[in-house]
Write an enzyme that holds these catalytic residues in place. Structure first.
Site, PDB file in Angstrom:
ATOM      1  N   HIS A 105      19.946 -71.798  18.482  1.00 56.99           N
ATOM      2  CA  HIS A 105      20.681 -71.279  16.701  1.00 56.99           C
ATOM      3  C   HIS A 105      22.060 -71.472  16.752  1.00 56.99           C
ATOM      4  O   HIS A 105      23.124 -71.956  15.199  1.00 56.99           O
ATOM      5  CB  HIS A 105      20.366 -70.139  16.799  1.00 56.99           C
ATOM      6  CG  HIS A 105      18.896 -69.888  16.125  1.00 56.99           C
ATOM      7  ND1 HIS A 105      18.491 -68.013  15.512  1.00 56.99           N
ATOM      8  CD2 HIS A 105      17.619 -70.390  15.878  1.00 56.99           C
ATOM      9  CE1 HIS A 105      16.982 -68.577  15.587  1.00 56.99           C
ATOM     10  NE2 HIS A 105      16.799 -69.957  15.828  1.00 56.99           N
ATOM     11  N   GLU A 157      15.807 -72.340   6.781  1.00 56.56           N
ATOM     12  CA  GLU A 157      16.169 -72.139   8.293  1.00 56.56           C
ATOM     13  C   GLU A 157      15.880 -73.196   8.994  1.00 56.56           C
ATOM     14  O   GLU A 157      15.542 -74.065   9.502  1.00 56.56           O
ATOM     15  CB  GLU A 157      14.983 -70.610   8.982  1.00 56.56           C
ATOM     16  CG  GLU A 157      15.041 -69.816  10.000  1.00 56.56           C
ATOM     17  CD  GLU A 157      14.354 -69.069  10.104  1.00 56.56           C
ATOM     18  OE1 GLU A 157      13.869 -68.284   9.652  1.00 56.56           O
ATOM     19  OE2 GLU A 157      14.830 -68.740  11.806  1.00 56.56           O
ATOM     20  N   ASP A 214       1.494 -72.529  -3.927  1.00 56.53           N
ATOM     21  CA  ASP A 214       1.511 -71.939  -4.132  1.00 56.53           C
ATOM     22  C   ASP A 214       2.226 -70.556  -2.180  1.00 56.53           C
ATOM     23  O   ASP A 214       0.971 -69.969  -1.597  1.00 56.53           O
ATOM     24  CB  ASP A 214       0.505 -69.941  -4.730  1.00 56.53           C
ATOM     25  CG  ASP A 214       0.738 -68.872  -4.973  1.00 56.53           C
ATOM     26  OD1 ASP A 214       1.523 -68.613  -4.185  1.00 56.53           O
ATOM     27  OD2 ASP A 214       0.397 -68.565  -5.756  1.00 56.53           O
ATOM     28  N   LYS A 271       5.557 -64.050  11.203  1.00 60.30           N
ATOM     29  CA  LYS A 271       6.766 -64.305  11.472  1.00 60.30           C
ATOM     30  C   LYS A 271       6.497 -65.943  11.440  1.00 60.30           C
ATOM     31  O   LYS A 271       6.896 -67.304  11.004  1.00 60.30           O
ATOM     32  CB  LYS A 271       7.919 -63.220  11.033  1.00 60.30           C
ATOM     33  CG  LYS A 271       8.720 -64.053   9.886  1.00 60.30           C
ATOM     34  CD  LYS A 271       9.857 -64.845  10.605  1.00 60.30           C
ATOM     35  CE  LYS A 271      11.075 -65.237   9.549  1.00 60.30           C
ATOM     36  NZ  LYS A 271      12.150 -66.145   9.788  1.00 60.30           N
TER      37      LYS A 271
HETATM   38  C1  MEV Z   1      12.204 -66.482  14.268  1.00 59.40           C
HETATM   39  O1  MEV Z   1      12.817 -67.452  12.245  1.00 59.40           O
HETATM   40  C2  MEV Z   1      11.011 -66.598  14.338  1.00 59.40           C
HETATM   41  C3  MEV Z   1      11.251 -66.380  15.456  1.00 59.40           C
HETATM   42  O2  MEV Z   1      11.710 -64.971  15.564  1.00 59.40           O
HETATM   43  C4  MEV Z   1       9.174 -65.561  15.846  1.00 59.40           C
HETATM   44  C5  MEV Z   1       8.751 -65.177  16.914  1.00 59.40           C
HETATM   45  O3  MEV Z   1      10.040 -63.834  17.897  1.00 59.40           O
HETATM   46  O4  MEV Z   1       7.944 -65.611  17.546  1.00 59.40           O
HETATM   47  C6  MEV Z   1      11.594 -66.751  16.827  1.00 59.40           C
END
Ligand code: MEV
Length: 435
Positions: free
Chosen positions: A385, A82, A280, A264
């Site tokens: 991004h 990413e 792992d 995430k």
């Molecule tokens: C993107 O890979 C991760 C985010 O969505 C995390 C978040 O929303 O806190 C930007």
């Protein structure tokens, strides 16, 4: 025309034969094939690491710089596809350093292997309870290296599953610098028959638990709110940025769907470091999400709060971020320290032991999350991004080397985010000798 099928005996072929079969069956483009199989040394390595190997996947590896963790300056190797993850980690580190960086904590490398017994009567269970020491001696005899390194058996826990009446024997083992899966599974399988004969039960299966609840690490930071002023774009005051970060934290605590995305973002950092060291990732992810859901409700792994000022920043509020989660990572064993790419990652980190590595991972997770939440409550994440999107368009249009940055800048400046526009810009810059 290829049927897209490989022969059943594929796994029995040697590496060269397998590669030949893949080339014949799928007819990959040269660039695709080069990407996975150009380095014959790495292919040989892959061949001894996994079955049916054809090559290696070159995931981008980068280094996030400028971390201050427990007073130590650190660079963080990160393997991730990413685009914005590594830049965001470095950016967070830079801001957090103004508040003294991150401090961490971590427990022992305690893991549990489970033996599931059917047909063990209560007397058998009592018998087993009385022989804990005997089991411990056996575990340590099976894993003498672990014992010699100061680890080894730390007792067991017995429990009954209410519906199946299965007796669960949980062997607690300190695995020191290993991730521990092999050690735990070997120990559990090694004591299985002893446990069966003591309990009168029959083992259904023996395997480690990836929950790793006793192997938690955490990190925190405490940042004077004024240090957020540089990040406070779009005319937002630093206090407002801090207030919004705390609100974002509370939203994640209230809303499960948001908590999942919040976590995430944490795992963007943790998994990238875990992968770079060839630990792992699946084990770490499974444990993290199970921990997040331990109350029965999925919760964020990190929280942010505002606190009153400290002696050094009289009257000023502090933004505090905290994270804690299970982190079963090793600094040796399996692919860790064996694969040269993993050794490079460990070298960048100064060859930490497993507990230190886990604490660093917790700090990286918190910093990554802080960067994401900060971006979300200020300008949003898409602005950052788009820069990477422009670079990909430039690359796809044929730009290489320095051209990529020039074309990407022009794409961004002109706001023309399309393959055609990128190709046109590349042609133009080349014509003008500016590419
Ligand atoms: C993107 O890979 C991760 C985010 O969505 C995390 C978040 O929303 O806190 C930007």
């Amino acid at each position: 025309m290829s049927l897209g099928k490989l022969p059943e005996k594929f796994r029995k072929l040697d590496l060269q034969q397998r590669q030949e079969q893949v080339r014949l069956t799928f007819n990959p483009e040269q660039e695709e094939w080069q990407a996975v199989a150009a380095d014959s040394g790495l292919s040989d390595l892959a061949d001894i690491m996994v079955e049916s190997a054809i090559g290696s996947l070159p995931v981008p590896l980068g280094i996030a710089t400028g971390f201050l963790i427990d007073g130590e300056k650190l660079s963080i190797p990160m393997a991730v596809e990413e685009p914005s993850v590594i830049a965001a980690a470095s950016y967070a580190a830079k801001i957090l350093n103004q508040g003294g960086g991150l401090s961490t904590w971590g427990g022992q490398s305690l893991m549990t292997a489970q033996i599931f017994l059917e047909g063990a009567a209560p007397e058998g269970e009592h018998q087993l309870r009385r022989r804990e020491e005997q089991i411990g001696t056996l575990v340590d005899r099976i894993q003498p290296g672990m014992k010699a390194r100061g680890g080894g058996f730390r007792g067991f826990e017995l429990s009954r599953l209410p519906e199946s009446d299965i007796l669960v024997v949980g062997l607690r083992i300190d695995v020191r610098d290993a991730m521990g899966a092999n050690a735990l599974n070997t120990a559990a399988e090694g004591v299985k028959s002893e446990i069966e004969s003591l309990s009168g039960g029959r083992a259904v299966m023996c395997i480690l638990s990836n929950a790793a609840r006793e192997r938690r690490s955490g990190a925190r930071f405490s940042l004077p709110v004024s240090k957020l002023s540089a990040a406070a774009a779009a005319g937002m005051e630093a206090e407002e940025v801090a207030r919004r970060i705390v609100l974002a934290s509370r939203i994640a605590e209230e809303d499960e769907q948001r908590a999942i995305t919040h976590n995430k973002g944490i795992m963007n950092g943790i998994s990238a470091l875990v992968l770079a060291t060839l630990n792992d990732t699946r084990a770490v992810e499974a444990a993290a999400h199970a921990w997040a859901a331990r109350s029965g409700r999925y919760q964020p792994l990190s929280t942010y709060r505002l606190r009153g000022g400290s002696a050094e920043s009289v009257g000023e509020q502090l933004l505090e971020g905290t994270i804690e989660l299970p982190l079963a990572v090793g600094s040796l064993g399996g692919a860790v320290g064996f694969h040269p790419a993993s050794r490079l990652a460990l070298r960048v980190l100064g060859f930490p032991g497993a507990q230190r590595l886990a604490r660093i991972a917790a700090a990286v997770g918190l910093a990554q999350n802080f960067a994401a939440v900060l971006a979300l409550v200020t300008g949003g994440i898409q602005r950052g991004h788009m820069k990477y999107h422009a670079a990909r368009l430039a690359y796809a249009a044929g730009a290489r080397g320095k051209e990529v940055r020039r074309v990407a800048e022009a794409v961004a400046n002109e706001g023309q985010y399309s393959p055609e526009a990128a190709a046109g810009i590349l042609r133009r810059l080349r014509r003008e000798g500016k590419a």
